[in-house]
Motif scaffolding. Sequence first.
Motif, PDB file in Angstrom:
ATOM      1  N   GLY A  67       0.730  -1.336   0.079  1.00 43.56           N
ATOM      2  CA  GLY A  67       0.044  -0.090   0.075  1.00 43.56           C
ATOM      3  C   GLY A  67       0.754   1.064  -0.083  1.00 43.56           C
ATOM      4  N   ILE A  68      -0.065   2.341  -0.157  1.00 45.36           N
ATOM      5  CA  ILE A  68       0.893   3.766  -0.330  1.00 45.36           C
ATOM      6  C   ILE A  68       1.774   4.010   1.018  1.00 45.36           C
ATOM      7  CG2 ILE A  68      -1.043   5.015   0.651  1.00 45.36           C
ATOM      8  CD1 ILE A  68      -0.472   7.242  -1.423  1.00 45.36           C
ATOM      9  N   TYR A  69       1.291   3.753   1.934  1.00 47.54           N
ATOM     10  CA  TYR A  69       2.304   4.121   3.268  1.00 47.54           C
ATOM     11  C   TYR A  69       3.511   3.176   3.599  1.00 47.54           C
ATOM     12  CZ  TYR A  69      -1.379   7.377   4.513  1.00 47.54           C
ATOM     13  OH  TYR A  69      -2.430   8.422   4.461  1.00 47.54           O
ATOM     14  N   ASP A  70       3.220   2.048   3.001  1.00 46.98           N
ATOM     15  CA  ASP A  70       4.344   0.764   2.869  1.00 46.98           C
ATOM     16  C   ASP A  70       5.449   1.483   2.090  1.00 46.98           C
ATOM     17  OD1 ASP A  70       5.866  -1.498   3.378  1.00 46.98           O
ATOM     18  OD2 ASP A  70       5.368  -2.110   1.585  1.00 46.98           O
TER      19      ASP A  70
ATOM     20  N   ASP B  76       2.204   4.219  10.091  1.00 45.74           N
ATOM     21  CA  ASP B  76       1.375   3.012  10.594  1.00 45.74           C
ATOM     22  C   ASP B  76       0.701   2.472   9.717  1.00 45.74           C
ATOM     23  OD1 ASP B  76      -0.088   0.956  11.927  1.00 45.74           O
ATOM     24  OD2 ASP B  76      -0.433   2.066  13.724  1.00 45.74           O
ATOM     25  N   THR B  77       1.145   1.208   8.756  1.00 43.08           N
ATOM     26  CA  THR B  77       0.558   0.745   7.553  1.00 43.08           C
ATOM     27  C   THR B  77      -0.805   0.135   7.826  1.00 43.08           C
ATOM     28  OG1 THR B  77       1.842  -1.056   7.702  1.00 43.08           O
ATOM     29  CG2 THR B  77       2.628   0.493   6.603  1.00 43.08           C
TER      30      THR B  77
ATOM     31  N   ALA C  28      -2.559   7.101   7.886  1.00 43.69           N
ATOM     32  CA  ALA C  28      -1.434   7.030   8.672  1.00 43.69           C
ATOM     33  C   ALA C  28      -0.486   8.265   8.659  1.00 43.69           C
ATOM     34  CB  ALA C  28      -0.601   5.877   7.922  1.00 43.69           C
ATOM     35  N   ASP C  29      -0.777   9.295   7.910  1.00 45.59           N
ATOM     36  CA  ASP C  29      -0.105  10.548   8.038  1.00 45.59           C
ATOM     37  C   ASP C  29      -0.709  11.082   9.089  1.00 45.59           C
ATOM     38  OD1 ASP C  29      -2.696  10.685   6.390  1.00 45.59           O
ATOM     39  OD2 ASP C  29      -1.623  12.054   4.971  1.00 45.59           O
TER      40      ASP C  29
ATOM     41  N   ARG D 262     -13.377   7.307   9.284  1.00 46.54           N
ATOM     42  CA  ARG D 262     -13.461   6.292  10.128  1.00 46.54           C
ATOM     43  C   ARG D 262     -12.048   5.932  10.869  1.00 46.54           C
ATOM     44  NH1 ARG D 262     -16.934   4.006   6.104  1.00 46.54           N
ATOM     45  NH2 ARG D 262     -19.168   4.540   6.600  1.00 46.54           N
ATOM     46  N   GLN D 263     -11.193   5.956   9.915  1.00 50.02           N
ATOM     47  CA  GLN D 263      -9.846   5.598  10.388  1.00 50.02           C
ATOM     48  C   GLN D 263      -9.290   6.860  11.272  1.00 50.02           C
ATOM     49  OE1 GLN D 263      -6.801   4.528   7.490  1.00 50.02           O
ATOM     50  NE2 GLN D 263      -8.126   2.847   6.617  1.00 50.02           N
ATOM     51  N   ASN D 264      -9.652   8.094  10.844  1.00 47.28           N
ATOM     52  CA  ASN D 264      -9.432   8.988  11.958  1.00 47.28           C
ATOM     53  C   ASN D 264      -9.705   8.833  13.394  1.00 47.28           C
ATOM     54  OD1 ASN D 264      -8.183  10.373   9.738  1.00 47.28           O
ATOM     55  ND2 ASN D 264      -9.080  12.249   9.846  1.00 47.28           N
TER      56      ASN D 264
END
Length: 244
Positions: free
Chosen positions: A69-72, A161-162, A168-169, A208-210
């Motif tokens: 994924g993008i954060y990885d 944090d993936t 994650a940002d 939802r992740q926030n």
Amino acid sequence: MAKTPKVSIITVCRNVADALEKTLRNIARQDYTDMEVVVVDGASTDRTADVLREMGDVVDKSVSEPDEGIYDAMNKGVTMATGEYCIFMNAGDEFAATDILSRVFSCNNDADIIYGDVVKTGRDGLPYVKPAETAHNAHRMFFCHQSSFVRTECLRRQPFDTRYTMSADFKFFKQMWKEGRTFLKLDFPVALFDTGGISNTRRADGIRQNVAIIKELDGPLDRLRLLPRLYFVLLMLRLKTVRK
């Protein structure tokens, strides 16, 4: 004259060759000399490899391989970076002017995170400046990630944090604020943000992740202050979907 820091510009991409080329050509127009360009490609099957070859005089380091994924991919780019600061200009994003890096680092400062405004495209198709906010503990990002420069050592010590595929940002910068890291707000646009990205097309998932991040990092009083704002936005999005 104080020595300017080396800046690593990290671009992550997958199967968006045209957007990658646009971003690289924009980066090439920067008048700042002490920078490197790192491209992390998620094993693209389009003409991305051709773009990287054609733009070989701009790209200093690149890798093309599957990622999670993008954060990885962004974490991978940080491990490849040799600059004192990193900025993530993902495929499709551009600097707002050719002298952005020079303006940002023309004064001697030692902030951990340096950030400015961002230029977005409105519903009418016209560009507008979205101002960054003063650093604070918020329920959302108070600046655009593509308009921020972060000390590389911060990113290495606290990788993205993936588990949070879209926020994650948000978690990273909240952690930096809570740790007392220094933020410097600039009064001009740094980037032109490509609003076609994942974070803009799946807004409810990001919110939802926030919510989950606030529950993880914030205490009871901050949760009471921050969470209702996100719950309200989720309710409005749900009602909007029902009306359709």
